[in-house]
Design an enzyme around this catalytic site. Structure first.
Site, short mmCIF file in Angstrom:
data_model
loop_
_atom_site.label_atom_id
_atom_site.label_comp_id
_atom_site.label_asym_id
_atom_site.label_seq_id
_atom_site.Cartn_x
_atom_site.Cartn_y
_atom_site.Cartn_z
N HIS A 17 -8.38 7.91 -8.21
CA HIS A 17 -8.00 7.84 -6.80
C HIS A 17 -6.48 7.86 -6.64
O HIS A 17 -5.80 6.90 -6.99
CB HIS A 17 -8.58 6.56 -6.19
CG HIS A 17 -8.36 6.42 -4.72
ND1 HIS A 17 -7.60 5.40 -4.18
CD2 HIS A 17 -8.79 7.16 -3.68
CE1 HIS A 17 -7.58 5.52 -2.86
NE2 HIS A 17 -8.29 6.58 -2.54
N HIS B 180 -1.17 10.64 0.66
CA HIS B 180 -2.40 10.11 1.23
C HIS B 180 -2.44 10.13 2.74
O HIS B 180 -3.49 10.36 3.35
CB HIS B 180 -2.65 8.67 0.74
CG HIS B 180 -3.88 8.07 1.33
ND1 HIS B 180 -3.85 7.14 2.34
CD2 HIS B 180 -5.19 8.31 1.08
CE1 HIS B 180 -5.09 6.82 2.68
NE2 HIS B 180 -5.92 7.51 1.93
#
Length: 350
Positions: free
Chosen positions: A24, A66
């Protein structure tokens, strides 16, 4: 009996190895997220897939980051103090790549009451140490493909287009731009080592029905699922932009139609468990994965963090166990890819 025992061991190993540990934002528990350094570390940890979140710059470069914003991940406020919008955010889309390259990328931080930076995760890489820069999607692909060549591996991409609806409002088609780059680097079909995911399901439908045929591509698509109160996705409906209702993606009655679009579903992992029993700290799987598998869709939930565990598990291994084996998910996103890999190795050796 001995032969049966060996078969069981082999079967357990197969089951464990079939589960995907997805890095991630890279090895984001150890180095600032989405930096190339974080991706190299994740690669070295042995993951099969590394995630790339994408937003677009003012001059149409795909930036690996992100959020739509630069506020809590860089020194943008110090370098460009007058470039924030009325909502107080510094948007990636308002800066050129050349400007973005001047920023120093940090561990995620929050501002305290005095306006001082405090690490969101205090035990992670210290703030304002070393020098990390922003990178483009193409730079990251070339890094991963280069490592694949020199190390003889086949680590894949797990790409997310951030808020395509926002980019459309700004006059940019981030999904088309992303697909064009993927095609340029050879990711064109279901066998390609890539997943393409988005919270914007209406746009994912467009990707499947319009963009992929136009580009002569057919890669694996993932429908991300969040909670409505996050206001993660908006869709243009009845003449205005409205908050998207994720209940459509949560209703198993729709999975026949959804499976014509998506190869996998990506829910927040709490959606895999009985919500009422979680209140009593009892982890009981619901039918989410079973329903998805009925229509041959994989399930890759997000995000396991060893330093931000829910109160219904005692440690990170218990959470990996609950998500991957009790609930039966096919893979999971984690900031701690090394711990995920280690968990599967231990699971397979038992």
């Amino acid at each position: 009996m001995k032969r049966l025992f060996l078969i069981l061991i082999l079967y357990t190993n197969i089951l464990a190895s079939d589960k995907l540990i997805i890095a991630h934002r890279g090895a984001s528990a150890y180095l600032p997220e989405h930096t190339l350094e974080s991706k190299v570390l994740a690669y070295a940890m042995g993951v099969p897939y590394i995630e790339q979140d994408l937003a677009m710059s003012k001059d149409n470069h795909l930036i690996v980051i992100h959020d739509l914003y630069l506020d809590t991940i860089s020194d943008v406020a110090e370098r460009f103090p007058h470039r924030k919008r009325k909502d107080g955010h510094y948007y990636v889309i308002d800066f050129t790549l050349k400007e973005l390259k001047t920023l120093n990328m940090n561990e995620v931080f929050i501002l305290d009451k005095k306006g001082l930076k405090q690490a969101k995760y205090p035990e992670r890489f210290p703030l304002n140490r070393a020098h990390f820069t922003i990178n483009t999607f193409e730079e990251e692909i070339e890094l991963i493909q280069g490592l694949n060549k020199t190390l003889g591996k086949d680590v894949g991409l797990y790409v997310e287009t951030k808020r395509p609806w926002f980019h459309k409002q700004e006059g940019k088609d981030i999904s088309k731009a992303t697909l064009e780059v993927l095609k340029k680097y050879g990711y064109t079909n279901k066998n390609s080592k890539v997943y393409f995911q988005s919270f914007d399901y209406p746009d994912l439908v467009r990707v499947k029905k319009e963009l992929l045929p136009q580009l002569n591509m057919d890669i694996k698509l993932v429908a991300l699922i969040g909670l409505n109160d996050w206001e993660e996705t908006f869709e243009y409906k009845d003449g205005k932009w409205q908050n998207y209702d994720f209940s459509y993606l949560l209703n198993a009655k729709n999975y026949g139609e959804i499976s014509k679009i998506a190869d996998a579903l990506g829910p927040t992992y709490t959606l895999l468990f009985d919500a009422e029993k979680l209140k009593d700290k009892k982890v009981v799987a619901n039918d989410f994965v079973k329903n998805a598998h009925q229509y041959k869709m994989k399930v890759h939930p997000y995000t396991i963090r060893a330093d931000a565990l829910p109160d219904y598990v005692k440690d990170v291994n218990e959470l990996f166990e609950a998500v991957l084996f009790k609930a039966g998910a096919d893979g999971v996103f984690t900031d701690f890819p090394d711990l995920g890999i280690k968990f599967l190795e231990q699971k397979g050796s038992k």
